[in-house]
Design a protein around this motif. Structure first.
Motif, PDB file in Angstrom:
ATOM      1  N   ASP A   1      15.429 103.398  26.758  1.00  0.00           N
ATOM      2  CA  ASP A   1      16.644 103.413  27.561  1.00  0.00           C
ATOM      3  C   ASP A   1      16.840 102.026  28.181  1.00  0.00           C
ATOM      4  O   ASP A   1      16.006 101.133  28.023  1.00  0.00           O
ATOM      5  N   GLU A   2      17.924 101.866  28.885  1.00  0.00           N
ATOM      6  CA  GLU A   2      18.276 100.549  29.440  1.00  0.00           C
ATOM      7  C   GLU A   2      17.230 100.039  30.428  1.00  0.00           C
ATOM      8  O   GLU A   2      16.885  98.860  30.424  1.00  0.00           O
ATOM      9  N   ALA A   3      16.716 100.910  31.269  1.00  0.00           N
ATOM     10  CA  ALA A   3      15.708 100.501  32.258  1.00  0.00           C
ATOM     11  C   ALA A   3      14.411 100.057  31.579  1.00  0.00           C
ATOM     12  O   ALA A   3      13.772  99.089  32.017  1.00  0.00           O
ATOM     13  N   GLU A   4      14.013 100.748  30.521  1.00  0.00           N
ATOM     14  CA  GLU A   4      12.795 100.369  29.800  1.00  0.00           C
ATOM     15  C   GLU A   4      12.968  99.020  29.113  1.00  0.00           C
ATOM     16  O   GLU A   4      12.083  98.163  29.175  1.00  0.00           O
ATOM     17  N   THR A   5      14.106  98.829  28.485  1.00  0.00           N
ATOM     18  CA  THR A   5      14.379  97.543  27.832  1.00  0.00           C
ATOM     19  C   THR A   5      14.372  96.417  28.861  1.00  0.00           C
ATOM     20  O   THR A   5      13.796  95.358  28.627  1.00  0.00           O
ATOM     21  N   LYS A   6      14.998  96.651  30.011  1.00  0.00           N
ATOM     22  CA  LYS A   6      15.038  95.626  31.055  1.00  0.00           C
ATOM     23  C   LYS A   6      13.631  95.304  31.553  1.00  0.00           C
ATOM     24  O   LYS A   6      13.278  94.136  31.741  1.00  0.00           O
ATOM     25  N   SER A   7      12.810  96.325  31.763  1.00  0.00           N
ATOM     26  CA  SER A   7      11.443  96.102  32.234  1.00  0.00           C
ATOM     27  C   SER A   7      10.642  95.270  31.233  1.00  0.00           C
ATOM     28  O   SER A   7       9.920  94.346  31.615  1.00  0.00           O
ATOM     29  N   LEU A   8      10.769  95.596  29.951  1.00  0.00           N
ATOM     30  CA  LEU A   8      10.071  94.832  28.914  1.00  0.00           C
ATOM     31  C   LEU A   8      10.576  93.390  28.855  1.00  0.00           C
ATOM     32  O   LEU A   8       9.787  92.450  28.718  1.00  0.00           O
ATOM     33  N   ARG A   9      11.886  93.204  28.954  1.00  0.00           N
ATOM     34  CA  ARG A   9      12.462  91.849  28.933  1.00  0.00           C
ATOM     35  C   ARG A   9      12.013  91.051  30.153  1.00  0.00           C
ATOM     36  O   ARG A   9      11.701  89.869  30.047  1.00  0.00           O
ATOM     37  N   ASP A  10      11.966  91.693  31.326  1.00  0.00           N
ATOM     38  CA  ASP A  10      11.494  91.012  32.534  1.00  0.00           C
ATOM     39  C   ASP A  10      10.047  90.556  32.366  1.00  0.00           C
ATOM     40  O   ASP A  10       9.694  89.437  32.752  1.00  0.00           O
ATOM     41  N   LEU A  11       9.221  91.418  31.793  1.00  0.00           N
ATOM     42  CA  LEU A  11       7.822  91.056  31.565  1.00  0.00           C
ATOM     43  C   LEU A  11       7.718  89.906  30.569  1.00  0.00           C
ATOM     44  O   LEU A  11       6.931  88.978  30.755  1.00  0.00           O
ATOM     45  N   TRP A  12       8.529  89.936  29.515  1.00  0.00           N
ATOM     46  CA  TRP A  12       8.526  88.853  28.530  1.00  0.00           C
ATOM     47  C   TRP A  12       8.977  87.546  29.182  1.00  0.00           C
ATOM     48  O   TRP A  12       8.374  86.496  28.972  1.00  0.00           O
ATOM     49  N   ASP A  13      10.043  87.579  29.982  1.00  0.00           N
ATOM     50  CA  ASP A  13      10.532  86.364  30.647  1.00  0.00           C
ATOM     51  C   ASP A  13       9.475  85.795  31.585  1.00  0.00           C
ATOM     52  O   ASP A  13       9.257  84.581  31.632  1.00  0.00           O
ATOM     53  N   TYR A  14       8.801  86.664  32.336  1.00  0.00           N
ATOM     54  CA  TYR A  14       7.720  86.207  33.204  1.00  0.00           C
ATOM     55  C   TYR A  14       6.595  85.575  32.386  1.00  0.00           C
ATOM     56  O   TYR A  14       6.069  84.514  32.744  1.00  0.00           O
ATOM     57  N   THR A  15       6.237  86.211  31.292  1.00  0.00           N
ATOM     58  CA  THR A  15       5.169  85.698  30.429  1.00  0.00           C
ATOM     59  C   THR A  15       5.522  84.308  29.912  1.00  0.00           C
ATOM     60  O   THR A  15       4.679  83.405  29.917  1.00  0.00           O
ATOM     61  N   LYS A  16       6.753  84.114  29.468  1.00  0.00           N
ATOM     62  CA  LYS A  16       7.176  82.797  28.988  1.00  0.00           C
ATOM     63  C   LYS A  16       7.043  81.738  30.089  1.00  0.00           C
ATOM     64  O   LYS A  16       6.572  80.637  29.825  1.00  0.00           O
ATOM     65  N   GLU A  17       7.432  82.097  31.311  1.00  0.00           N
ATOM     66  CA  GLU A  17       7.347  81.149  32.429  1.00  0.00           C
ATOM     67  C   GLU A  17       5.914  80.704  32.688  1.00  0.00           C
ATOM     68  O   GLU A  17       5.648  79.509  32.824  1.00  0.00           O
ATOM     69  N   VAL A  18       4.982  81.670  32.788  1.00  0.00           N
ATOM     70  CA  VAL A  18       3.606  81.297  33.121  1.00  0.00           C
ATOM     71  C   VAL A  18       2.916  80.582  31.964  1.00  0.00           C
ATOM     72  O   VAL A  18       2.075  79.714  32.199  1.00  0.00           O
ATOM     73  N   VAL A  19       3.277  80.927  30.737  1.00  0.00           N
ATOM     74  CA  VAL A  19       2.701  80.213  29.593  1.00  0.00           C
ATOM     75  C   VAL A  19       3.156  78.761  29.619  1.00  0.00           C
ATOM     76  O   VAL A  19       2.343  77.837  29.508  1.00  0.00           O
ATOM     77  N   LYS A  20       4.439  78.538  29.754  1.00  0.00           N
ATOM     78  CA  LYS A  20       4.968  77.171  29.760  1.00  0.00           C
ATOM     79  C   LYS A  20       4.461  76.362  30.947  1.00  0.00           C
ATOM     80  O   LYS A  20       4.288  75.155  30.850  1.00  0.00           O
ATOM     81  N   ALA A  21       4.211  77.036  32.080  1.00  0.00           N
ATOM     82  CA  ALA A  21       3.713  76.348  33.267  1.00  0.00           C
ATOM     83  C   ALA A  21       2.237  75.973  33.142  1.00  0.00           C
ATOM     84  O   ALA A  21       1.739  75.163  33.921  1.00  0.00           O
ATOM     85  N   GLY A  22       1.539  76.552  32.166  1.00  0.00           N
ATOM     86  CA  GLY A  22       0.116  76.247  31.996  1.00  0.00           C
ATOM     87  C   GLY A  22      -0.746  76.856  33.087  1.00  0.00           C
ATOM     88  O   GLY A  22      -1.803  76.324  33.410  1.00  0.00           O
ATOM     89  N   SER A  23      -0.312  77.975  33.657  1.00  0.00           N
ATOM     90  CA  SER A  23      -1.032  78.618  34.756  1.00  0.00           C
ATOM     91  C   SER A  23      -2.363  79.233  34.335  1.00  0.00           C
ATOM     92  O   SER A  23      -3.211  79.488  35.177  1.00  0.00           O
ATOM     93  N   TYR A  24      -2.524  79.499  33.047  1.00  0.00           N
ATOM     94  CA  TYR A  24      -3.731  80.132  32.525  1.00  0.00           C
ATOM     95  C   TYR A  24      -4.246  79.326  31.343  1.00  0.00           C
ATOM     96  O   TYR A  24      -3.498  78.577  30.717  1.00  0.00           O
ATOM     97  N   ASP A  25      -5.532  79.517  31.032  1.00  0.00           N
ATOM     98  CA  ASP A  25      -6.124  78.866  29.860  1.00  0.00           C
ATOM     99  C   ASP A  25      -6.246  79.814  28.678  1.00  0.00           C
ATOM    100  O   ASP A  25      -6.419  79.389  27.552  1.00  0.00           O
ATOM    101  N   LEU A  26      -6.190  81.126  28.947  1.00  0.00           N
ATOM    102  CA  LEU A  26      -6.168  82.140  27.898  1.00  0.00           C
ATOM    103  C   LEU A  26      -5.117  83.169  28.275  1.00  0.00           C
ATOM    104  O   LEU A  26      -5.104  83.663  29.407  1.00  0.00           O
ATOM    105  N   VAL A  27      -4.229  83.480  27.336  1.00  0.00           N
ATOM    106  CA  VAL A  27      -3.218  84.510  27.536  1.00  0.00           C
ATOM    107  C   VAL A  27      -3.334  85.493  26.381  1.00  0.00           C
ATOM    108  O   VAL A  27      -3.290  85.098  25.220  1.00  0.00           O
ATOM    109  N   VAL A  28      -3.490  86.778  26.724  1.00  0.00           N
ATOM    110  CA  VAL A  28      -3.547  87.854  25.739  1.00  0.00           C
ATOM    111  C   VAL A  28      -2.214  88.587  25.788  1.00  0.00           C
ATOM    112  O   VAL A  28      -1.801  89.051  26.857  1.00  0.00           O
ATOM    113  N   LEU A  29      -1.538  88.679  24.648  1.00  0.00           N
ATOM    114  CA  LEU A  29      -0.267  89.391  24.550  1.00  0.00           C
ATOM    115  C   LEU A  29      -0.505  90.630  23.701  1.00  0.00           C
ATOM    116  O   LEU A  29      -0.442  90.583  22.466  1.00  0.00           O
ATOM    117  N   ASP A  30      -0.809  91.733  24.381  1.00  0.00           N
ATOM    118  CA  ASP A  30      -1.213  92.964  23.714  1.00  0.00           C
ATOM    119  C   ASP A  30      -0.011  93.735  23.195  1.00  0.00           C
ATOM    120  O   ASP A  30       0.973  93.923  23.903  1.00  0.00           O
TER     121      ASP A  30
END
Length: 178
Positions: free
Chosen positions: A93-122
């Motif tokens: 549904d729309e809320a689930e899609t939005k939640s997944l997109r929000d998580l993906w957008d956050y993940t892109k931000e922290v990856v590009k910022a170099g905040s972690y040395d290992l990122v697991v995308l399960d």
């Protein structure tokens, strides 16, 4: 997994610190039973003092979201979607899609910022298969990531273009013995 090595800064101007280039690892298989191996690797690396992020795209049920990561030890952040259920079908549904997109957008931000040395995308391959995240977006993120960053991608039916970028592919399969 290669541990990150850094040479100390010396007084000589000809010596420059360096880091080992990060690896892209893929864990895939026809059944979903390899997360334990990946999580053990993440915990081991975090226990050595390396910042680690584990993102579970299709797991929900605990009302978490990226605003409320679970911290395991000092160096491992674990986040899931802010969803009341685990996603197992492409019918969202729309809320689930939005939640997944929000998580993906956050993940892109922290990856590009170099905040972690290992990122697991399960279960990233399933998020791609369900049409929530595009293969193109994933390839762009892999290209733009900091060079020191190790990334582990998991999920069945990983797209060929992503497999072609991988430094290591672990395919889990069942063996049947008589």
């Amino acid at each position: 997994m290669v541990a990150q090595l850094e040479t100390p800064i010396l007084s000589s101007p000809c010596r420059v610190p360096y880091t080992v280039e990060g690896l892209l690892q893929v864990f895939t298989g026809s059944h979903r039973s390899f997360f334990t191996n990946v999580m053990a690797q993440a915990l081991r690396i975090a226990g050595q003092g390396t910042p680690v992020l584990v993102v579970q795209f299709l797991k929900g049920g605990i009302g978490q979201g990226h605003e409320h990561p679970v911290r395991l030890g000092q160096n491992l952040d674990w986040i899931r979607c802010d969803l009341p259920r685990c996603i197992d079908t492409p019918q969202l549904d729309e809320a689930e899609t939005k939640s997944l997109r929000d998580l993906w957008d956050y993940t892109k931000e922290v990856v590009k910022a170099g905040s972690y040395d290992l990122v697991v995308l399960d279960e990233l391959s399933l998020a791609i298969k369900f049409g929530v995240i595009s293969e193109t977006e994933v390839l762009e993120l892999l290209e733009q990531r900091p060079r020191h960053l190790d990334i582990i991608l998991t999920g069945p039916e990983m797209p060929k273009a992503i497999l072609d970028e991988a430094d290591q592919i672990t395919q889990i399969r069942r063996s049947h013995r008589p």
